[in-house]
Motif scaffolding. Structure first.
Motif, PDB file in Angstrom:
ATOM      1  N   GLU A  65       0.814  -1.219   0.000  1.00  0.00           N
ATOM      2  CA  GLU A  65       0.000   0.000   0.000  1.00  0.00           C
ATOM      3  C   GLU A  65       0.849   1.271   0.000  1.00  0.00           C
ATOM      4  N   GLY A  66       2.149   1.125   0.247  1.00  0.00           N
ATOM      5  CA  GLY A  66       3.007   2.301   0.295  1.00  0.00           C
ATOM      6  C   GLY A  66       2.724   3.170   1.506  1.00  0.00           C
ATOM      7  N   LYS A  67       2.669   2.538   2.701  1.00  0.00           N
ATOM      8  CA  LYS A  67       2.357   3.271   3.931  1.00  0.00           C
ATOM      9  C   LYS A  67       3.402   2.994   5.006  1.00  0.00           C
ATOM     10  N   ILE A  68       3.745   4.021   5.756  1.00  0.00           N
ATOM     11  CA  ILE A  68       4.587   3.905   6.948  1.00  0.00           C
ATOM     12  C   ILE A  68       3.792   4.497   8.103  1.00  0.00           C
ATOM     13  N   TYR A  69       3.575   3.709   9.176  1.00  0.00           N
ATOM     14  CA  TYR A  69       2.695   4.179  10.250  1.00  0.00           C
ATOM     15  C   TYR A  69       3.061   3.500  11.562  1.00  0.00           C
ATOM     16  N   ASN A  70       2.740   4.159  12.661  1.00  0.00           N
ATOM     17  CA  ASN A  70       2.912   3.559  13.984  1.00  0.00           C
ATOM     18  C   ASN A  70       1.565   3.005  14.430  1.00  0.00           C
ATOM     19  N   ALA A  71       1.491   1.676  14.589  1.00  0.00           N
ATOM     20  CA  ALA A  71       0.223   1.024  14.952  1.00  0.00           C
ATOM     21  C   ALA A  71      -0.243   1.454  16.332  1.00  0.00           C
ATOM     22  N   HIS A  72       0.703   1.714  17.247  1.00  0.00           N
ATOM     23  CA  HIS A  72       0.365   2.172  18.587  1.00  0.00           C
ATOM     24  C   HIS A  72       0.565   3.686  18.634  1.00  0.00           C
ATOM     25  N   PRO A  73      -0.510   4.440  18.774  1.00  0.00           N
ATOM     26  CA  PRO A  73      -0.394   5.906  18.758  1.00  0.00           C
ATOM     27  C   PRO A  73       0.537   6.417  19.845  1.00  0.00           C
ATOM     28  N   LEU A  74       1.186   7.535  19.571  1.00  0.00           N
ATOM     29  CA  LEU A  74       2.021   8.180  20.573  1.00  0.00           C
ATOM     30  C   LEU A  74       1.154   8.623  21.739  1.00  0.00           C
ATOM     31  N   PRO A  75       1.663   8.575  22.956  1.00  0.00           N
ATOM     32  CA  PRO A  75       0.857   8.965  24.122  1.00  0.00           C
ATOM     33  C   PRO A  75       0.324  10.387  24.003  1.00  0.00           C
ATOM     34  N   TYR A  76      -0.812  10.589  24.639  1.00  0.00           N
ATOM     35  CA  TYR A  76      -1.424  11.914  24.656  1.00  0.00           C
ATOM     36  C   TYR A  76      -0.447  12.938  25.233  1.00  0.00           C
ATOM     37  N   GLY A  77      -0.350  14.075  24.554  1.00  0.00           N
ATOM     38  CA  GLY A  77       0.527  15.136  25.019  1.00  0.00           C
ATOM     39  C   GLY A  77       1.946  15.040  24.508  1.00  0.00           C
ATOM     40  N   THR A  78       2.287  14.010  23.703  1.00  0.00           N
ATOM     41  CA  THR A  78       3.637  13.892  23.169  1.00  0.00           C
ATOM     42  C   THR A  78       3.940  15.073  22.246  1.00  0.00           C
ATOM     43  N   GLU A  79       5.046  15.747  22.500  1.00  0.00           N
ATOM     44  CA  GLU A  79       5.447  16.882  21.679  1.00  0.00           C
ATOM     45  C   GLU A  79       6.336  16.397  20.531  1.00  0.00           C
ATOM     46  N   ILE A  80       5.924  16.702  19.299  1.00  0.00           N
ATOM     47  CA  ILE A  80       6.734  16.397  18.125  1.00  0.00           C
ATOM     48  C   ILE A  80       7.234  17.726  17.589  1.00  0.00           C
ATOM     49  N   ASP A  81       8.455  18.064  17.951  1.00  0.00           N
ATOM     50  CA  ASP A  81       9.000  19.370  17.586  1.00  0.00           C
ATOM     51  C   ASP A  81      10.020  19.181  16.457  1.00  0.00           C
ATOM     52  N   SER A  82      11.275  19.366  16.762  1.00  0.00           N
ATOM     53  CA  SER A  82      12.337  19.127  15.789  1.00  0.00           C
ATOM     54  C   SER A  82      12.807  17.685  15.943  1.00  0.00           C
ATOM     55  N   VAL A  83      12.717  16.927  14.880  1.00  0.00           N
ATOM     56  CA  VAL A  83      13.074  15.514  14.937  1.00  0.00           C
ATOM     57  C   VAL A  83      14.029  15.173  13.794  1.00  0.00           C
ATOM     58  N   LYS A  84      14.864  14.196  14.040  1.00  0.00           N
ATOM     59  CA  LYS A  84      15.707  13.648  12.997  1.00  0.00           C
ATOM     60  C   LYS A  84      15.031  12.407  12.447  1.00  0.00           C
ATOM     61  N   ILE A  85      14.888  12.344  11.148  1.00  0.00           N
ATOM     62  CA  ILE A  85      14.216  11.217  10.500  1.00  0.00           C
ATOM     63  C   ILE A  85      15.261  10.353   9.812  1.00  0.00           C
ATOM     64  N   SER A  86      15.324   9.082  10.214  1.00  0.00           N
ATOM     65  CA  SER A  86      16.245   8.122   9.607  1.00  0.00           C
ATOM     66  C   SER A  86      15.431   7.108   8.817  1.00  0.00           C
ATOM     67  N   VAL A  87      15.787   6.955   7.534  1.00  0.00           N
ATOM     68  CA  VAL A  87      15.077   6.040   6.651  1.00  0.00           C
ATOM     69  C   VAL A  87      16.059   4.997   6.154  1.00  0.00           C
ATOM     70  N   GLY A  88      15.738   3.715   6.357  1.00  0.00           N
ATOM     71  CA  GLY A  88      16.596   2.636   5.904  1.00  0.00           C
ATOM     72  C   GLY A  88      16.361   2.317   4.445  1.00  0.00           C
ATOM     73  N   ILE A  89      17.392   2.527   3.584  1.00  0.00           N
ATOM     74  CA  ILE A  89      17.296   2.243   2.152  1.00  0.00           C
ATOM     75  C   ILE A  89      18.622   1.663   1.678  1.00  0.00           C
ATOM     76  N   GLN A  90      18.674   1.163   0.414  1.00  0.00           N
ATOM     77  CA  GLN A  90      19.919   0.670  -0.164  1.00  0.00           C
ATOM     78  C   GLN A  90      20.886   1.825  -0.411  1.00  0.00           C
ATOM     79  N   ASN A  91      22.190   1.494  -0.412  1.00  0.00           N
ATOM     80  CA  ASN A  91      23.197   2.538  -0.602  1.00  0.00           C
ATOM     81  C   ASN A  91      23.067   3.242  -1.945  1.00  0.00           C
ATOM     82  N   LEU A  92      22.632   2.503  -2.976  1.00  0.00           N
ATOM     83  CA  LEU A  92      22.552   3.096  -4.299  1.00  0.00           C
ATOM     84  C   LEU A  92      21.332   3.996  -4.470  1.00  0.00           C
ATOM     85  N   ALA A  93      20.416   3.942  -3.496  1.00  0.00           N
ATOM     86  CA  ALA A  93      19.185   4.729  -3.602  1.00  0.00           C
ATOM     87  C   ALA A  93      19.306   6.010  -2.783  1.00  0.00           C
TER      88      ALA A  93
END
Length: 463
Positions: A65-93
């Motif tokens: 389906e081409g989806k990335i999601y967290n099945a368990h929601p983040l707890p109420y009140g969780t602050e999502i401010d500045s985050v570093k996003i790491s994505v696992g892919i092949q070296n050539l991509a």
């Protein structure tokens, strides 16, 4: 077979084996690993110095389906401010992030500002230019939008408590049934209600006529135990059919108090846990195993709660575990510790890391109330009913480790409002249906009469 024929057969077999062996001895240089080229995402991780727990959140990846999601929601009140996003892919991509269709200019070490954008259309686009491959994933960062402590309370329409005015009551619960022993004037009545309907009916039995039940428990499987009469002339009785018929078990008669029951694997009947008082007045832990003989254990310690007890049953490492809290010790001091047993012959209490992990001194009407959830067997709630004076409201605590540590919850949101008839507590009783639905009853109205209403509380998360 002739000798020459045998030689010919052996030569042929040997030649075939030699050919097969030679064919298998191929040089490693001649083996070529197939080149796997993919633009699929193998992992997705959020990290934040301000919120270290964010990195522990697991994101599922649905390649079809081409989806990335967290099945368990983040707890109420969780602050999502500045985050570093790491994505696992092949070296050539390579990959890029898009929010509402606009690419974010970033390097691999950059943090992304998501405070106002975590719930927008986020896309991870992976490309292998050399192979001409591209794949896109929609990212869904889910978190609880409603406060988990916010509950909506309403009366249960299908049933209410029987008239228990002026009666001493003992509430018991099995997995599927509720029981009330109601004693008055030297006589005891027994009431029963299924947990799924909460419709009460009186059980007719001659065994309880003219006797007072002083202690009672029910096993998870529905076996009922009751002590009738006062020491030294009391009798412990057992019912295997929900209280209709009772069997006398005169195995002990020294002022026993029933603490709970559990069933070990392989046993046909539960093990009954109790306190036995010997003729000298000393109290001992004891048990009556389902397939064994009555046993006496250790002497009850001075700080064990002797009044206002409440228990909950768990299963830990495939073994039953009884958890107990109480109001007062034998000397009348508040009991703040949580006690556990796996045998009934001794009860242990964990050593807290700090005083704040303990329950506070109980000052309520009669006893605290333990409520375990069926969907999460590690989660336990403890309700402190309000005192007789209106200045102190009810409070509620929770534990994720069978009572080792306790956390105070928002009682104003989680418990019924004090303006409801439920507000005047006496002997509070309750249970959880799964994890997010609670039932409480046993309070008094403002005029002091019994509130016969059964109250249902549903978490706002369900709406």
């Amino acid at each position: 077979m002739k000798h020459r024929s045998i030689q010919h057969a052996l030569s042929s077999a040997l030649g075939l084996l030699t050919f097969l062996f030679a064919s298998s001895c191929i040089s490693n240089k001649e083996i070529q690993n197939p080149e796997l080229t993919t633009v699929q995402v193998s992992s997705f991780v959020l990290a934040s110095k301000a919120n270290p727990d964010l990195e522990k959140v697991f994101f599922s990846i649905d390649h079809a389906e081409g989806k990335i999601y967290n099945a368990h929601p983040l707890p109420y009140g969780t602050e999502i401010d500045s985050v570093k996003i790491s994505v696992g892919i092949q070296n050539l991509a390579t990959f890029k992030l898009l929010i509402d269709g606009k690419e974010l200019e970033r390097s691999a070490a950059d943090s992304i500002y998501l405070r106002d954008r975590w719930n927008k259309d986020i896309t991870v686009e992976v490309t292998n230019t050399e192979k001409g491959l591209k794949k896109s994933y929609t990212v869904q960062i889910q978190k609880q939008l409603n406060n988990p402590d916010s509950y909506y309370w309403m009366p249960v329409i299908t049933g209410q408590l029987p008239d228990l005015s002026g009666k001493e009551t003992i509430f018991c619960r099995s997995d599927k049934d509720l029981y009330i022993f109601a004693s008055q004037g030297g006589n005891t009545q027994l009431y029963h209600a299924p947990t799924n309907t909460l419709v009460w009916e009186e059980i007719t039995t001659t065994a309880l006529s003219g006797k007072v039940v002083t202690s009672a428990v029910a096993s998870a499987e529905g076996v009922l135990y009751a002590i009738l009469g006062e020491a030294p002339h009391q009798t412990c009785m057992v019912s295997l059919d929900g209280g209709k018929q009772w069997l006398e078990e005169n195995r002990y008669n020294n002022g026993s108090i029933l603490l709970g029951a559990f069933k070990e694997r392989g046993q046909s009947q539960p093990t009954l846990c109790m306190i036995e008082q010997d003729p000298s007045g000393k109290n001992y832990f004891a048990c009556l195993p389902g397939n064994g003989v009555y046993k006496r254990g250790e002497e009850v310690p001075e700080d064990f709660p002797m009044s206002g007890r409440s228990t909950a049953l768990f299963e830990v490492a495939h073994h039953p575990l009884l958890v107990l809290v109480g109001a007062k010790t034998a000397s009348g001091k508040p009991s703040r510790l949580t006690w556990t047993t796996t045998t009934g012959l001794d009860w242990l209490t964990p050593t807290p890391q700090s005083d704040k992990d303990l329950l506070p001194p109980f000052e309520g009407a009669e006893a605290p109330l333990l409520i375990s959830t069926s969907s999460n067997k590690g989660l336990l709630y403890c309700v402190y009913p309000a005192s007789h004076t209106p200045q102190r409201g009810a409070t509620i605590y929770s534990s994720k480790d069978q009572g080792v540590t306790w956390t105070v919850r928002n009682s104003t949101l989680m418990l019924p409002d004090e303006t409801l008839p439920f507000g005047g507590y006496e002997k509070l009783f309750g249970f959880a249906r799964e994890e997010l639905i609670f039932f409480l009853f046993g309070g008094k109205k403002a005029d002091g009469s019994l509130d016969r209403t059964i109250w249902e509380g549903r978490s706002s998360i369900l709406n």
